[in-house]
Design an enzyme around this catalytic site. Sequence first.
Site, PDB file in Angstrom:
ATOM      1  N   LYS B 127       0.762  -1.270   0.027  1.00 24.99           N
ATOM      2  CA  LYS B 127      -0.289  -0.076  -0.130  1.00 24.99           C
ATOM      3  C   LYS B 127       0.898   1.205   0.238  1.00 24.99           C
ATOM      4  CE  LYS B 127      -3.881  -2.330   2.259  1.00 24.99           C
ATOM      5  NZ  LYS B 127      -4.841  -2.685   3.349  1.00 24.99           N
ATOM      6  N   THR B 128       1.510   1.374  -1.124  1.00 27.69           N
ATOM      7  CA  THR B 128       2.815   2.619  -1.240  1.00 27.69           C
ATOM      8  C   THR B 128       1.910   3.627  -2.288  1.00 27.69           C
ATOM      9  OG1 THR B 128       3.785   1.093  -2.823  1.00 27.69           O
ATOM     10  CG2 THR B 128       4.331   0.983  -0.510  1.00 27.69           C
TER      11      THR B 128
END
Lengths: 274, 274, 274, 274, 274, 274
Positions: B127-128
Amino acid sequence: MKAKLQEFLKEDIGSGDITSELVVPAKARAKGRIVCKERCVLAGVSEAGAVFEELGARIVKIKKDGSRIGRGDVVLEVEGAARGILAGERLALNFVMRMSGVATLTHDLVAKCRKVNPKVRVAATRKTTPGFREFEKKAVVIGGGDPHRAGLFDAVLIKDNHIKMAGGVIEALRRAKSGSFTKKIEIEVENATDARTAVKNGADIVMLDNFGPDEVRKLSAELRKINSDVLIEASGGIRPENIEQYAAGADIISLGLLTHSVKSIDFSMEIEKA
Amino acid sequence: MKAKLQEFLKEDIGSGDITSELVVPAKARAKGRIVCKERCVLAGVSEAGAVFEELGARIVKIKKDGSRIGRGDVVLEVEGAARGILAGERLALNFVMRMSGVATLTHDLVAKCRKVNPKVRVAATRKTTPGFREFEKKAVVIGGGDPHRAGLFDAVLIKDNHIKMAGGVIEALRRAKSGSFTKKIEIEVENATDARTAVKNGADIVMLDNFGPDEVRKLSAELRKINSDVLIEASGGIRPENIEQYAAGADIISLGLLTHSVKSIDFSMEIEKA
Amino acid sequence: MKAKLQEFLKEDIGSGDITSELVVPAKARAKGRIVCKERCVLAGVSEAGAVFEELGARIVKIKKDGSRIGRGDVVLEVEGAARGILAGERLALNFVMRMSGVATLTHDLVAKCRKVNPKVRVAATRKTTPGFREFEKKAVVIGGGDPHRAGLFDAVLIKDNHIKMAGGVIEALRRAKSGSFTKKIEIEVENATDARTAVKNGADIVMLDNFGPDEVRKLSAELRKINSDVLIEASGGIRPENIEQYAAGADIISLGLLTHSVKSIDFSMEIEKA
Amino acid sequence: MKAKLQEFLKEDIGSGDITSELVVPAKARAKGRIVCKERCVLAGVSEAGAVFEELGARIVKIKKDGSRIGRGDVVLEVEGAARGILAGERLALNFVMRMSGVATLTHDLVAKCRKVNPKVRVAATRKTTPGFREFEKKAVVIGGGDPHRAGLFDAVLIKDNHIKMAGGVIEALRRAKSGSFTKKIEIEVENATDARTAVKNGADIVMLDNFGPDEVRKLSAELRKINSDVLIEASGGIRPENIEQYAAGADIISLGLLTHSVKSIDFSMEIEKA
Amino acid sequence: MKAKLQEFLKEDIGSGDITSELVVPAKARAKGRIVCKERCVLAGVSEAGAVFEELGARIVKIKKDGSRIGRGDVVLEVEGAARGILAGERLALNFVMRMSGVATLTHDLVAKCRKVNPKVRVAATRKTTPGFREFEKKAVVIGGGDPHRAGLFDAVLIKDNHIKMAGGVIEALRRAKSGSFTKKIEIEVENATDARTAVKNGADIVMLDNFGPDEVRKLSAELRKINSDVLIEASGGIRPENIEQYAAGADIISLGLLTHSVKSIDFSMEIEKA
Amino acid sequence: MKAKLQEFLKEDIGSGDITSELVVPAKARAKGRIVCKERCVLAGVSEAGAVFEELGARIVKIKKDGSRIGRGDVVLEVEGAARGILAGERLALNFVMRMSGVATLTHDLVAKCRKVNPKVRVAATRKTTPGFREFEKKAVVIGGGDPHRAGLFDAVLIKDNHIKMAGGVIEALRRAKSGSFTKKIEIEVENATDARTAVKNGADIVMLDNFGPDEVRKLSAELRKINSDVLIEASGGIRPENIEQYAAGADIISLGLLTHSVKSIDFSMEIEKA
């Protein structure tokens, strides 16, 4: 946008999605739904849709960017090869979660400020995530904010460090005005004297950096007497807690936190055989 | 990294830094210092240095990534053409502010967990921010965390949606094991039964998704009896407030917020004629 | 610029300079001089220098862009591997010949106009060679002209076709003003009525398209009475023969021919063993 | 070509067409027509069409490249999203205006020469705009000319500077003949003696650089006696005014001005709601 | 894959297919068939099909990768513009010829080894053609082999040179284990003592480099007593002639020649007017 | 070449060399030597050197491409950061092993043929590994062979499928001759009649496809009587075993196996602390 999507997909998929290649049959088809988990202003869903299209899936339903949504709302439904949908899931969610976070925060701050001054603009800065600026700025606009400069190329903004290198406010403005007539000239100042000098020497926009709300209100009134068309931007030290106090005086309030310190909104994706 | 730097500079500079080109003489030389404004674990300073080198400046002094620093500390000093330093200022700061934010948060959570379990790993997720993953993962490592997968290409992680498409935990694991012997197999499960099935069917790592801290502790003990080498990863619903409770049972605790909801650390840049 | 140079070299060299590889020894070293063949304002010589540096040669002497030069003047001297210098010769000359052509024409037209109105700007348009715009615009600036917009991204210019799609001048301006406060708004009009409407509705710049010189002069005076800050740009039908007549009335005179119909200036390169 | 189109569109559109995004509704659809304003040989219209297709529009009607056209002729009609058509207008026109300029000039010079010598070829050189060569060479071919080399990679052409570095005509030719049998060998000479030496030593093509028309005629006859298959190319100092005089003697006449000093042909685009 | 195809097509077509442009009418349509000339395991045919699709042709019939085929079998039939099919012919054949060569060799070696040990894996190495690895590895998998690492990024493999730099097997393994929990750790050893040390210190996979078949068999048994889960890979000095002897002892047999010394399989393409 | 090196390094290194990052200290420095393991003609060593330079190492010693070398010869010695050398090891070896394989095979076949006919050329084809052609062709030249066409862009070669689409040999040649005068025209024929027709109709080179050695000899003599300058290329069915028989008659002998079915030469790399 297509080139960016491909770059982002390559970042995540690289030499191949080894899990799906092993676990999911090449011919399996699936349906996927992105579901909202908390109240927000939706943004990034058109990018999410484009991710799946890039991977060969088809958009079945899509909510509009800018919609006010809440827990349980389906914002995107796609159909296609299961491997494609699984490969795009994370990138699509990353778009929606981040951009909705930015849009929602912007929206809330704009709402606060507009109660005080219906014409005030809440603006972003260049404090964006490297490589992801266009999407963060777009989310600001979806949330009702002003994107400010796209980069160093599309507006003249003379900052403290420029003034030092140029040898003062007057000289900096003089040089800036020799540039193309198509550009406005904005200058950042740190005290009232420089603000007055700037307006007298032709600045189109004056950014008051790290002034208190009262100072902004009083100084703005004074500066507008010098040039009724000048725009006043307040910046520095502005937080959700004190932003309303700035709304009275300034034409524009800019905050880095709109893009640099945002809580993502929670969304998840549900996939099933089609 | 060089290609990424060039892409990021292009994003900001585009067709030219029109302010500096007007206001700052082409031959002017300057010194610049990046100064810390609040306590943090420093990260991104080698990237910041590389930004200025790419623009032709020279690094005079640089603090090490990972340093514990506080307000007033100079983390980077560069010297070169004034226009180059001004053109790189924003990107350099964006690197340091964001990456130090990630490293500091990671460090604080690792410290909390290590008090309970000195061997536990605090891990990031995918989740970047699209396009910026390598830097966010690096900051997690600088903060003492585990980067987890770099992308879909370097580890097998069978998630809920894969299991649905494969037709169950057993079948998914069977297929995954036909892949290359060089890869571990991790599987995400949502209940204790699936967790047991997974370990019995050869999973190397079991991710317990959205389990309470007590469940994690009890189930871990049970799973390790089936296979003493299995690794237990807790994920889902973990926050700074409750993370310590998970540290007792799990080998790894993974949280999306390490990279998706981070407050930037404040830094500023001071430039003067050289 | 480096990426562009590499692209341009690739265009010319492709899979290899087969003549030099056969005819010139790999170790031979050479000196090269670019010599001017006719009176001009020099432009493109820094690009020419960069071409040879990209190919591993060293600049020995270089004249400044913007120099007034004549037949026989040496504008660049380089030294390095003979094959590198031969491989760069054509591209370097193509830069100097074209950019000096643009700079010289611009310079001559600016000189003409400044006799009539010392403050008038002579501006380029977006009628540039695809892929080569940054160099053509730079040459315009070297010749004393104004680059106008870099592209569709850095200024708002409402043209005839936009007005048609928006449903009139007033509506187009109303919408444009909802955009970011950082941008000026320019609008193109084809008659005096629209010009007046535009100024009354907040246009920062009015482009008078295909007006005669007298009309421009009279209408400008009238428009400035409505808003003393408005800028008047004359465009369409302007040629070297009639440009002076426009200089009296307009603030800016823009011509496509500055970049789309230019005679190259003649230069040649002499190479000898070093 | 697609990659080039995307590069060219990016040059013009960059971070976004800010005018259309503000002024033109996202869903508005339009029809656009490119209209010719003066007599010419049409070129670049297939590129113009491809620009609009790249932006999602559809070609309704398109004239063939190479058509002889005049004022008022519609050469392209497209239909699609208004924003897409507006975003492509300038690039499409830039293609047609420039390429038609090259094709028309080439056509006129070929016509002149063919009256004298129906077999003579009028050829372009590598004096093209960096990055735009393939389109300028294509326009030369559309106008009836010969493209000559595509670059340094596809033919051997030994020029004055090569001869100097190789140590003379004979040695240069000897080395060139050790190259692949798939390539012809052309050599540029500056006097009759070198021309004779070149033919005797196996040159397939001799370029007579800066010879007068009479010299070309006499020397060509002499050289063909040495080798009846040799081709004679005249180059240097050839202008529209004197080109016919060269047509009698040479097999090929090459001129840089076909691509480096061309007047664009005037075209305009009309857009209306669809 | 699309980006790779475009790069490969550009390598071959470059500034244009000058033969077809001259010889084949632009509007001619054709049918093409790729025909096998010798017994093999088919690979690369999906890439071949994609080549023609990229060039605008349509796949009429296509055999599956992995099919056992022989002389005369048609593996792909396409239809489209003749110029497109001619432009893609060579690249398509190069894909099929090389990849089928790799798949066939792999298949033959796997078959040999499986007679001795039905569970043994025959694995490729990183000794691939630069830029073409993904296709060579894919062909190995089609032939029934194991792709081993995709690159330096997706698995930890400590080789002789790493051990020297780290200061021994124990220290190298200690450091490796501080890396992410998602990766297995493989180590290459050159003698039995190091092999034992490696297993005792937590190596997941031990590569026995340049051991004889008997040593591999005996040592494997011993190592599995230390850790029953350890995997044994034999590498170095393994050839088609002796590979069966290694199959008894090792879990994996890896050979560079699967990708670095392969005989292409002969295929040809027949094209006719459509 | 630099762009290719970067692409190849990215293929292997991707998101990072995870082994060296864990096992080898960032500051460790090393020396590396590439050592030959078997008799060969060296090729690819300049590429290998460039790989290490790209990664920041320095070349200490390097043998010349084309050297005749044997077991134990050191062909390259480099010094630099240990991580850089380890990261480049595989790519450097892949270059040397493959290119030396091609150069050695070419050299051996050229030597065989030259005994029979000292002027004959042994030529490669376009049957190269996609993306790696420039290096395979270069290795052919290092081995004493002729590279033949670089691609479809630099020579006209009319093959069987072109003839079919054009409607016969005469028509195909007629069209080809309308192309640029800078190109030779080669045509592939499958029988003696077509060969004669081709020479009579102006082919510069005739490729005799799948003719026996005697046919080639006799037909060549006959064709040279028609045009003494015509070049005869034999192709198809030529193997190391029968190549000498073709050397008597043909000017050029071309074989796909020079690049498509080559055994790599064995080299290894030894690294030690510096």
